[in-house]
Design a protein around this motif. Structure first.
Motif, PDB file in Angstrom:
ATOM      1  N   UNK A 106       7.559  -7.608   0.490  1.00  0.00           N
ATOM      2  CA  UNK A 106       6.745  -8.658   1.101  1.00  0.00           C
ATOM      3  C   UNK A 106       5.686  -7.985   1.980  1.00  0.00           C
ATOM      4  N   UNK A 107       4.464  -7.971   1.476  1.00  0.00           N
ATOM      5  CA  UNK A 107       3.421  -7.231   2.194  1.00  0.00           C
ATOM      6  C   UNK A 107       2.964  -7.951   3.467  1.00  0.00           C
ATOM      7  N   UNK A 108       3.504  -9.164   3.679  1.00  0.00           N
ATOM      8  CA  UNK A 108       3.156  -9.887   4.916  1.00  0.00           C
ATOM      9  C   UNK A 108       4.165  -9.613   6.032  1.00  0.00           C
ATOM     10  N   UNK A 109       5.116  -8.738   5.750  1.00  0.00           N
ATOM     11  CA  UNK A 109       6.124  -8.408   6.781  1.00  0.00           C
ATOM     12  C   UNK A 109       5.416  -7.928   8.050  1.00  0.00           C
ATOM     13  N   UNK A 121       8.468  -0.509   6.059  1.00  0.00           N
ATOM     14  CA  UNK A 121       8.914  -0.099   7.387  1.00  0.00           C
ATOM     15  C   UNK A 121       7.689   0.084   8.278  1.00  0.00           C
ATOM     16  N   UNK A 122       7.910   0.375   9.561  1.00  0.00           N
ATOM     17  CA  UNK A 122       6.784   0.349  10.502  1.00  0.00           C
ATOM     18  C   UNK A 122       5.591   1.217  10.104  1.00  0.00           C
ATOM     19  N   UNK A 123       5.766   2.439   9.583  1.00  0.00           N
ATOM     20  CA  UNK A 123       4.559   3.186   9.218  1.00  0.00           C
ATOM     21  C   UNK A 123       3.643   2.406   8.267  1.00  0.00           C
ATOM     22  N   UNK A 124       4.241   1.763   7.272  1.00  0.00           N
ATOM     23  CA  UNK A 124       3.408   1.032   6.310  1.00  0.00           C
ATOM     24  C   UNK A 124       2.915  -0.302   6.876  1.00  0.00           C
ATOM     25  N   UNK A 125       3.768  -0.976   7.652  1.00  0.00           N
ATOM     26  CA  UNK A 125       3.362  -2.264   8.252  1.00  0.00           C
ATOM     27  C   UNK A 125       2.143  -2.034   9.158  1.00  0.00           C
ATOM     28  N   UNK A 126       2.207  -0.963   9.947  1.00  0.00           N
ATOM     29  CA  UNK A 126       1.108  -0.633  10.858  1.00  0.00           C
ATOM     30  C   UNK A 126      -0.179  -0.386  10.076  1.00  0.00           C
ATOM     31  N   UNK A 127      -0.062   0.338   8.966  1.00  0.00           N
ATOM     32  CA  UNK A 127      -1.232   0.592   8.118  1.00  0.00           C
ATOM     33  C   UNK A 127      -1.763  -0.713   7.523  1.00  0.00           C
ATOM     34  N   UNK A 166      -2.994   7.180   3.133  1.00  0.00           N
ATOM     35  CA  UNK A 166      -3.438   6.009   3.892  1.00  0.00           C
ATOM     36  C   UNK A 166      -2.669   5.879   5.211  1.00  0.00           C
ATOM     37  N   UNK A 167      -1.352   6.034   5.108  1.00  0.00           N
ATOM     38  CA  UNK A 167      -0.490   5.909   6.293  1.00  0.00           C
ATOM     39  C   UNK A 167      -0.879   6.967   7.332  1.00  0.00           C
ATOM     40  N   UNK A 168      -1.180   8.151   6.839  1.00  0.00           N
ATOM     41  CA  UNK A 168      -1.583   9.219   7.762  1.00  0.00           C
ATOM     42  C   UNK A 168      -2.942   8.918   8.376  1.00  0.00           C
TER      43      UNK A 168
END
Ligand code: FPP
Ligand code: MG
Length: 322
Positions: free
Chosen positions: A154-157, A235-241, A273-275
């Motif tokens: 769910x990319x809206x997480x 998880x948070x790294x990807x959610x933040x991105x 991207x995350x970096x």
């Protein structure tokens, strides 16, 4: 610190280890084989150590902390057995996971055994407040895992969704372990609450670091990089991105997250991207903030060896590589 260990609880930790033996002595050898495989695979025993040290800081003088510390590790082991099946994880602590070696069926059922045995041991101690604390923790853990499943891909997480999941699936067991010392010492007021919050905060930090390591670790540390992404776990790294990146970048990530099988190029694209959005650093900074809060929770205690050890455990959480 490579691992946590304190000389003055060494003997008690050995007693905890021998409780594992006692409680695994059944007529069904597969239980012992599977449980021992996981329990003896180099776990750090953070939760039993927390329980033992929290008992000491509250001045506990009885014997119940030993079986209670064994139970906290049994419950942790049961959840790992189940979690590795759910996550289809090939590795645990740098070794083949139990599901890889013994299969999903044995892993789930031996997890059930450990879970059931935990409550048998707890009930034998006749302390309703203790039973309540463990029951609340395991119920929340199961809820956290289900919520994580629902949020798969769910990319809206949101960051709040994520926090709620990690508090439930991970932090409440740390909180329970830390709080038990106060419960059995009948110090449930300020000490109990602060030990609970201390455990919760280090548990949050532990999972944040786990999720940051999933983007930075390598097999040397016992994990394949990008496991969470492969499982569709945001998880948070990807959610933040995702909360910051361009729509075109979002589309790239969504395309990858829905894929059944990820290529190395997919992994590298997301990693880049995350970096570029400093999302791993952001996650680690959140873990550091949680550790700071945990140390503030210890302010209610006068200075002692136990308090210093709890502080060391909090610091260790953000230093670990595995
Ligand atoms: C690891 O998370 C998993 C947990 C912290 C909790 C697992 C909980 C359950 C399976 C539900 C409760 C089960 C019982 C028997 C009460 P992760 O996959 O993010 O971490 P990992 O990298 O260590 O696998
Ligand atoms: Mg997992």
């Amino acid at each position: 610190m490579q691992n946590i260990s304190f000389d003055y609880i060494e003997d008690e930790l050995k007693m905890v280890e021998s409780q594992f033996e006692t409680h695994l002595a059944t007529e069904t050898p597969l239980i012992q084989r599977v449980a021992k495989y996981v329990i003896s695979s180099g776990g750090k025993r953070i939760r039993p150590i927390l329980l033992l040290v929290s008992s000491k800081i509250c001045g506990y003088k009885g014997d119940d902390h030993i079986p209670l510390a064994a139970v906290i590790e049994f419950i942790h082991t049961a959840t790992l057995l189940h979690d590795d099946v759910v996550d289809n994880a090939p590795l645990r602590r740098g070794k083949s996971s139990a599901n890889t070696v013994f299969g999903n069926e044995a892993s789930v059922l031996v997890g059930d055994y450990l879970f059931a045995k935990s409550f048998k041991v707890l009930s034998s101690l006749d302390n309703m407040d203790v039973i309540k604390a463990y029951s609340i923790a395991v119920t929340l853990m199961a809820e956290g895992e289900v919520k994580e499943l629902v949020k798969t891909a769910d990319i809206k997480t949101t960051e709040d969704d994520y926090l709620d999941i990690i508090i439930k699936k991970t932090a409440v067991l740390f909180a329970c372990a830390s709080q038990i010392g106060a419960i059995i010492s009948l110090k449930t007021g300020e000490y109990g609450q602060n030990l609970y919050d201390y455990g919760l905060n280090i548990g949050i930090a532990f999972q944040l670091m786990d999720d940051a390591l999933d983007y930075t670790s390598n097999e040397e540390f016992g994990k394949f990089i990008g496991n969470d992404l492969k499982e569709g776990k945001l998880t948070l790294p990807l959610i933040h991105t995702m909360e910051r990146c361009l729509n075109s970048e979002k589309d790239i990530v969504s395309g990858i997250i829905y894929k059944k099988k990820l290529t190395n190029a997919d992994l590298q694209a997301v990693l880049k991207l995350v970096k570029s959005y400093d999302s791993i650093d952001y996650t680690i900074s959140k873990a550091k903030a949680a550790v700071l809060k945990a140390k503030e929770n210890l302010n209610v205690f006068p200075d002692s060896e136990h308090k210093r050890n709890l502080t060391d455990i909090a610091n260790y959480i953000i230093e670990r590589k595995l």
